[in-house]
Design a protein around this motif. Structure first.
Motif, short mmCIF file in Angstrom:
data_model
loop_
_atom_site.label_atom_id
_atom_site.label_comp_id
_atom_site.label_asym_id
_atom_site.label_seq_id
_atom_site.Cartn_x
_atom_site.Cartn_y
_atom_site.Cartn_z
N ASN A 337 40.44 55.19 42.22
CA ASN A 337 41.75 54.55 42.12
C ASN A 337 41.64 53.11 42.60
N PRO A 338 42.36 52.18 42.01
CA PRO A 338 42.47 50.84 42.60
C PRO A 338 43.43 50.89 43.78
N ILE A 339 43.24 50.01 44.74
CA ILE A 339 44.13 49.98 45.90
C ILE A 339 44.34 48.53 46.32
N ALA A 340 45.58 48.17 46.63
CA ALA A 340 45.89 46.82 47.09
C ALA A 340 45.39 46.63 48.51
N GLY A 352 28.70 53.63 44.71
CA GLY A 352 29.14 53.29 46.05
C GLY A 352 29.47 51.82 46.23
N VAL A 353 29.72 51.12 45.13
CA VAL A 353 30.06 49.70 45.21
C VAL A 353 31.57 49.54 45.18
N ILE A 354 32.10 48.74 46.09
CA ILE A 354 33.52 48.39 46.09
C ILE A 354 33.66 47.00 45.48
N HIS A 355 34.42 46.92 44.40
CA HIS A 355 34.65 45.65 43.72
C HIS A 355 36.02 45.13 44.13
N VAL A 356 36.11 43.86 44.48
CA VAL A 356 37.36 43.25 44.89
C VAL A 356 37.79 42.26 43.81
N LEU A 357 39.02 42.44 43.30
CA LEU A 357 39.57 41.59 42.24
C LEU A 357 40.75 40.80 42.80
N ASP A 358 40.95 39.57 42.26
CA ASP A 358 42.13 38.82 42.63
C ASP A 358 43.28 39.20 41.70
N ASN A 359 44.44 38.55 41.87
CA ASN A 359 45.61 38.95 41.10
C ASN A 359 45.60 38.49 39.65
N SER A 360 44.49 37.87 39.24
CA SER A 360 44.31 37.53 37.83
C SER A 360 43.31 38.46 37.15
N THR A 367 31.15 44.95 47.86
CA THR A 367 30.64 45.52 49.10
C THR A 367 30.02 46.87 48.75
N GLU A 368 28.87 47.19 49.36
CA GLU A 368 28.16 48.42 49.01
C GLU A 368 28.17 49.41 50.16
N THR A 369 28.22 50.70 49.79
CA THR A 369 28.05 51.78 50.74
C THR A 369 27.09 52.79 50.11
#
Length: 397
Positions: A337-340, A352-360, A367-369
């Motif tokens: 799920n995406p989360i704000a 295990g990779v967390i991808h961070v997106l901006d509002n565009s 970040t990896e786990t």
């Protein structure tokens, strides 16, 4: 009923890949292999997540159940929960443990001795911690005394955390029945039977506590149901998912993502491709947009954001339903799920990779786990994850 559910689960597990290839595709045709997209380097990455704790969960005694070992490839979403400044997590083999939020040191643990398939549900006021086992047992633990308060075996297990509220432990089970148990004794108080399709996705939506009189459940029949938690009286229901094919597989319309409430607006999404917004003050439908997903939605300002079954991250105007942007760089990476998280959106994947997106919709950092991520949770400017390898991470944002 238990055997029926196991057969149904096995059937769906083998057919769901075919069901996602496209309408009109025969089950006898081997689906085209869909390789996860390769990650593109992020230039000028922005630092968003600061690590606070990393916890390798110890194992409990539930390695064997009915002489069958836990299948390590079985993807189970064991969600964590927070009580005050304490993190509660459970390992797949049945060890429920509490950790200090800062530093990650273990405070207590309880071994329930069985394989666990539904993660942690909690009620802060009573200090009740609830998990569910593969055999259908619901176990309530007193977080204050660290003792098992009661155990209750249901006809079917659940893959979603129980909703613990209003002196009720409400379990949305795999057999299409919602069971309500007394928080104090575990005795069944009521049950509600939703319509159960012959074939559905393997998963159950996490219930949502709307207010003192209303709990909301997403079900495999493509609906959301509002139920009075005290007496089990159905208040209303809305159809979200709609059958869109000829075969049973193509007609799956499960609502497996937890419904989302923002102010007086309620949002729900189905695997058959319907994203619907409702105005809870009038009961009217605000919009219906197109997105197929079995994950929960998130809101970022005026945006409503979801992750599709194919791995697209898509943003809609949360009032009109108009599509605002779409990021397809993470195709077939089995997204969470995406989360704000503050001014950004995070989404995890199979590596295990967390991808961070901006509002565009632009990916600005990663970040990896360790291990596949199944869901992300954010609370009080902290991001919580648990991987299929049993590693819990806490980040501050």
């Amino acid at each position: 009923m238990k055997n029926h559910n196991l057969v149904k689960t096995a059937l769906v597990s083998s057919l769901v890949v075919v069901s996602l290839v496209g309408a009109g595709c025969s089950k006898s045709i081997k689906p085209q292999e869909r390789k996860p997209a390769k990650l593109i380097k992020v230039d000028n990455a922005v630092s968003v997540l600061n690590p606070m704790a990393k916890i390798a969960l110890p194992q409990g005694g539930g390695r064997l159940l009915n002489k069958t070992a836990i299948n390590k490839k079985d993807v189970i979403d064991l969600q964590v929960a927070i009580i005050d400044r304490t993190l509660i997590a459970v390992s797949r083999s049945g060890l429920v443990a509490a950790y200090a939020l800062h530093g990650g040191q273990m405070l207590w643990s309880v071994d329930i001795g069985e394989a666990v398939v539904s993660g942690v549900g909690v009620e802060k006021d009573s200090g009740t911690v609830v998990v569910g086992t593969r055999s259908g047992k619901v176990v309530a633990i007193d977080a204050n005394s660290q003792a098992i308060r009661w155990q209750k075996t249901l006809p079917s297990s659940s893959l979603a955390p129980a909703l613990v509220a209003h002196d009720r432990v409400m379990v949305s089970a795999n057999d299409g029945v919602i069971y309500a148990l007394s928080t104090q004794t575990g005795q069944q108080v009521w049950q509600f039977n939703a319509q159960t399709p012959e074939v559905s996705l393997r998963g159950v939506a996490t219930p949502l506590y709307l207010d003192g009189q209303t709990a909301v459940f997403g079900t495999a029949d493509g609906r959301i149901y509002a139920i009075n938690p005290e007496i089990g009286r159905p208040l209303w229901n809305r159809r979200v998912g709609r059958a869109v094919g000829g075969s049973q597989v193509h007609r799956m319309s499960d609502v497996d993502g937890q419904p989302l409430v923002v102010g007086h607006h309620l949002y729900a999404i189905s695997v058959s491709g319907q994203l619907t917004g409702y105005d809870t003050t009038t009961g009217q439908t605000m919009f219906t947009a197109s997105l197929a997903s079995n994950k929960s939605l998130t809101a970022l300002g005026n945006l409503l954001i979801g992750a599709s079954l194919d791995g697209d991250v898509v943003a809609f105007d949360r009032i009109t339903g108009q599509k605002m942007w779409e990021n397809s760089e993470l195709k077939y990476r089995k997204l969470t799920n995406p989360i704000a998280i503050g001014n950004y959106v995070a989404v995890g994947d199979l590596d295990g990779v967390i991808h961070v997106l901006d509002n565009s919709g632009k990916i600005i950092s990663r970040t990896e786990t360790k291990g596949r991520l199944t869901s992300l949770h954010a609370q009080n400017r902290h991001l919580y994850t648990q991987t299929t390898d049993g590693v819990v991470n806490v980040w501050q944002f």
